[in-house]
Design an enzyme around this catalytic site. Structure first.
Site, PDB file in Angstrom:
ATOM      1  N   GLY A  72       0.803  -1.208   0.000  1.00  0.00           N
ATOM      2  CA  GLY A  72       0.000   0.000   0.000  1.00  0.00           C
ATOM      3  C   GLY A  72       0.839   1.263   0.000  1.00  0.00           C
ATOM      4  O   GLY A  72       1.316   1.731  -1.035  1.00  0.00           O
ATOM      5  N   CYS A  73       1.051   1.802   1.184  1.00  0.00           N
ATOM      6  CA  CYS A  73       1.692   3.110   1.293  1.00  0.00           C
ATOM      7  C   CYS A  73       3.182   3.076   0.976  1.00  0.00           C
ATOM      8  O   CYS A  73       3.736   4.077   0.531  1.00  0.00           O
ATOM      9  CB  CYS A  73       1.438   3.691   2.679  1.00  0.00           C
ATOM     10  SG  CYS A  73      -0.324   4.046   2.948  1.00  0.00           S
ATOM     11  N   VAL A  74       3.843   1.941   1.204  1.00  0.00           N
ATOM     12  CA  VAL A  74       5.256   1.852   0.833  1.00  0.00           C
ATOM     13  C   VAL A  74       5.395   1.892  -0.682  1.00  0.00           C
ATOM     14  O   VAL A  74       6.192   2.657  -1.239  1.00  0.00           O
ATOM     15  CB  VAL A  74       5.913   0.582   1.409  1.00  0.00           C
ATOM     16  CG1 VAL A  74       7.338   0.438   0.887  1.00  0.00           C
ATOM     17  CG2 VAL A  74       5.916   0.629   2.933  1.00  0.00           C
ATOM     18  N   THR A 106       4.536   5.378  -2.079  1.00  0.00           N
ATOM     19  CA  THR A 106       5.605   6.326  -1.793  1.00  0.00           C
ATOM     20  C   THR A 106       6.824   6.051  -2.659  1.00  0.00           C
ATOM     21  O   THR A 106       7.493   6.975  -3.138  1.00  0.00           O
ATOM     22  CB  THR A 106       5.979   6.268  -0.303  1.00  0.00           C
ATOM     23  OG1 THR A 106       4.822   6.570   0.483  1.00  0.00           O
ATOM     24  CG2 THR A 106       7.083   7.258   0.030  1.00  0.00           C
TER      25      THR A 106
END
Length: 213
Positions: A153-155, A158
């Site tokens: 997800g966020c990794v 980013t």
């Protein structure tokens, strides 16, 4: 002679995406969304990722010693998620990150120190809708070293944005975690193929140590 579709997946990708970029000269370490939600067995987001946090904390200690900037991200929403847009609408577990919820707090052991940069965000990428890219650019950073939750997800989000903003990007395998090994490994595989170097904790620690010299 077989086509690419006949090859083993690893051989297929190595033939096209085997390039390794390495590290740059001015790194920053980013710890993405290490919130209590992922460590609370009673929370819907519980992921059992204690080892990833321990790795990230070792990296933060090394970064502090080397005077490397450290960024901590947090997901935070207003009551009802009215500043969360379509992401909050789609992903119901994001209610765990409404301001004031215990599950929204930084995980035990991860207390920001005054020199850490704290970035609050509402969407997966630490760069989207935040000042992170401008902050790192102003500091002369050319390399972003990523740790955090969750890998898929966020990794990943980013990572893609870090590369897109022109930063040499590395993802530390041991310092990332997910709720299941399948999305974790698949996304590490894909990030390493296209957007970043996936490195070991030992490689990242050696890189930080070299910055002291």
């Amino acid at each position: 002679m077989g086509t690419a579709l006949d090859q083993d997946l690893g051989d297929n990708y190595r033939a096209a995406y085997s390039n390794r970029v390495g590290f740059g000269k001015r790194p920053a370490l980013v710890l993405i969304d290490f919130a209590k939600a992922y460590f609370d067995p009673d929370c819907i987001l519980y992921a059992g990722v204690e080892a990833a946090l321990a790795s990230a904390l070792r990296l933060r200690e090394a970064a502090h010693k080397a005077d490397i900037p450290v960024v901590l991200t947090e997901v935070t929403y207003q009551p009802g998620g009215r500043n969360g847009g379509r992401f909050f609408e789609k992903a119901k577990p994001l209610a765990c990150f409404v301001k004031g919820e215990k599950t929204a707090e930084f995980a035990d052991g991860l207390v920001p120190v005054p020199k850490d940069i704290v970035v609050s965000k509402q969407y997966p990428s630490a760069f989207f809708g935040t000042s992170l890219a401008s902050t790192l650019t102003a500091m002369g950073i050319d390399t972003v070293v990523l740790t955090g939750l969750t890998t898929s997800g966020c990794v990943r989000a980013t990572c893609v944005d870090s590369m897109s903003h022109g930063f040499t990007t590395a993802v530390v395998r041991e310092a990332c975690g997910d709720r299941h090994p399948a999305p974790h490994e698949a996304n590490l595989f894909d990030m390493n193929a296209k957007y970043a170097d996936v490195v070991s904790e030992d490689e990242a620690l050696a890189y930080f140590t070299s910055a002291l010299k």
